[in-house]
Design a protein around this motif. Structure first.
Motif, PDB file in Angstrom:
ATOM      1  N   SER A 170       0.785  -1.231   0.000  1.00  0.00           N
ATOM      2  CA  SER A 170       0.000   0.000   0.000  1.00  0.00           C
ATOM      3  C   SER A 170       0.819   1.285   0.000  1.00  0.00           C
ATOM      4  O   SER A 170       0.246   2.367  -0.138  1.00  0.00           O
ATOM      5  N   GLU A 171       2.151   1.184   0.162  1.00  0.00           N
ATOM      6  CA  GLU A 171       2.942   2.411   0.214  1.00  0.00           C
ATOM      7  C   GLU A 171       4.409   2.163  -0.122  1.00  0.00           C
ATOM      8  O   GLU A 171       4.902   1.046  -0.009  1.00  0.00           O
ATOM      9  N   PHE A 172       5.058   3.233  -0.555  1.00  0.00           N
ATOM     10  CA  PHE A 172       6.497   3.257  -0.766  1.00  0.00           C
ATOM     11  C   PHE A 172       7.077   4.180   0.295  1.00  0.00           C
ATOM     12  O   PHE A 172       6.524   5.244   0.562  1.00  0.00           O
ATOM     13  N   VAL A 173       8.184   3.770   0.888  1.00  0.00           N
ATOM     14  CA  VAL A 173       8.873   4.586   1.885  1.00  0.00           C
ATOM     15  C   VAL A 173      10.251   4.911   1.320  1.00  0.00           C
ATOM     16  O   VAL A 173      11.025   4.011   0.987  1.00  0.00           O
ATOM     17  N   ILE A 174      10.528   6.211   1.176  1.00  0.00           N
ATOM     18  CA  ILE A 174      11.812   6.656   0.644  1.00  0.00           C
ATOM     19  C   ILE A 174      12.550   7.395   1.751  1.00  0.00           C
ATOM     20  O   ILE A 174      12.067   8.412   2.249  1.00  0.00           O
ATOM     21  N   ASP A 175      13.682   6.839   2.163  1.00  0.00           N
ATOM     22  CA  ASP A 175      14.537   7.489   3.163  1.00  0.00           C
ATOM     23  C   ASP A 175      15.671   8.191   2.439  1.00  0.00           C
ATOM     24  O   ASP A 175      16.401   7.566   1.666  1.00  0.00           O
ATOM     25  N   PHE A 176      15.798   9.484   2.685  1.00  0.00           N
ATOM     26  CA  PHE A 176      16.896  10.273   2.137  1.00  0.00           C
ATOM     27  C   PHE A 176      17.954  10.390   3.218  1.00  0.00           C
ATOM     28  O   PHE A 176      17.674  10.856   4.326  1.00  0.00           O
ATOM     29  N   ILE A 177      19.171   9.947   2.889  1.00  0.00           N
ATOM     30  CA  ILE A 177      20.244   9.783   3.870  1.00  0.00           C
ATOM     31  C   ILE A 177      21.445  10.621   3.472  1.00  0.00           C
ATOM     32  O   ILE A 177      21.733  10.770   2.283  1.00  0.00           O
ATOM     33  N   ARG A 178      22.120  11.145   4.477  1.00  0.00           N
ATOM     34  CA  ARG A 178      23.379  11.840   4.226  1.00  0.00           C
ATOM     35  C   ARG A 178      24.496  10.950   4.752  1.00  0.00           C
ATOM     36  O   ARG A 178      24.600  10.675   5.931  1.00  0.00           O
ATOM     37  N   LEU A 179      25.325  10.486   3.826  1.00  0.00           N
ATOM     38  CA  LEU A 179      26.451   9.616   4.139  1.00  0.00           C
ATOM     39  C   LEU A 179      27.725  10.437   4.012  1.00  0.00           C
ATOM     40  O   LEU A 179      27.981  11.030   2.964  1.00  0.00           O
TER      41      LEU A 179
END
Length: 110
Positions: A40-49
């Motif tokens: 039911s959903e997409f989860v997008i995590d934006f990360i700073r490496l």
């Protein structure tokens, strides 16, 4: 003249007033995205490496419907094409971090 007024009313009804606060307008830098999804959903995590730092921080998490995820893919493709037409081809590099993590769902990297 009545037709013009009717067209303007229809246009006004279809417009969305979007507010962009100063804080959000500054943006958040991210150099890694991790994507998971359910039915039911997409989860997008934006990360700073950061180089040499063993711990990376999620700077933003966006949760969207599958339909919106598909629209996002189309919009990104269109914008990458326009960017490359204006500035030249974007080089792909195979030098990106590999993580042995899985947050419980199907995962992709961007």
């Amino acid at each position: 003249m009545a037709d013009d007024k009717k067209k303007n009313q229809n246009t006004d009804q279809n417009q969305i007033n979007i507010e962009l606060t100063e804080e959000i307008a500054e943006g958040v830098y991210s150099n890694l995205a991790m994507i998971a999804h359910s039915n039911s959903e997409f989860v997008i995590d934006f990360i700073r490496l950061m180089p040499g730092v063993p711990k990376a921080k999620v700077k933003a998490r966006i949760v969207i419907t599958p339909e919106h995820a598909k629209r996002l893919v189309v919009a990104l493709k269109e914008n990458v094409k326009k960017y490359e037409e204006a500035f030249g081809e974007i080089n792909n590099t195979e030098d990106f971090p590999r993580f042995p993590m899985n947050f419980g769902g199907t995962m992709g990297e961007a």
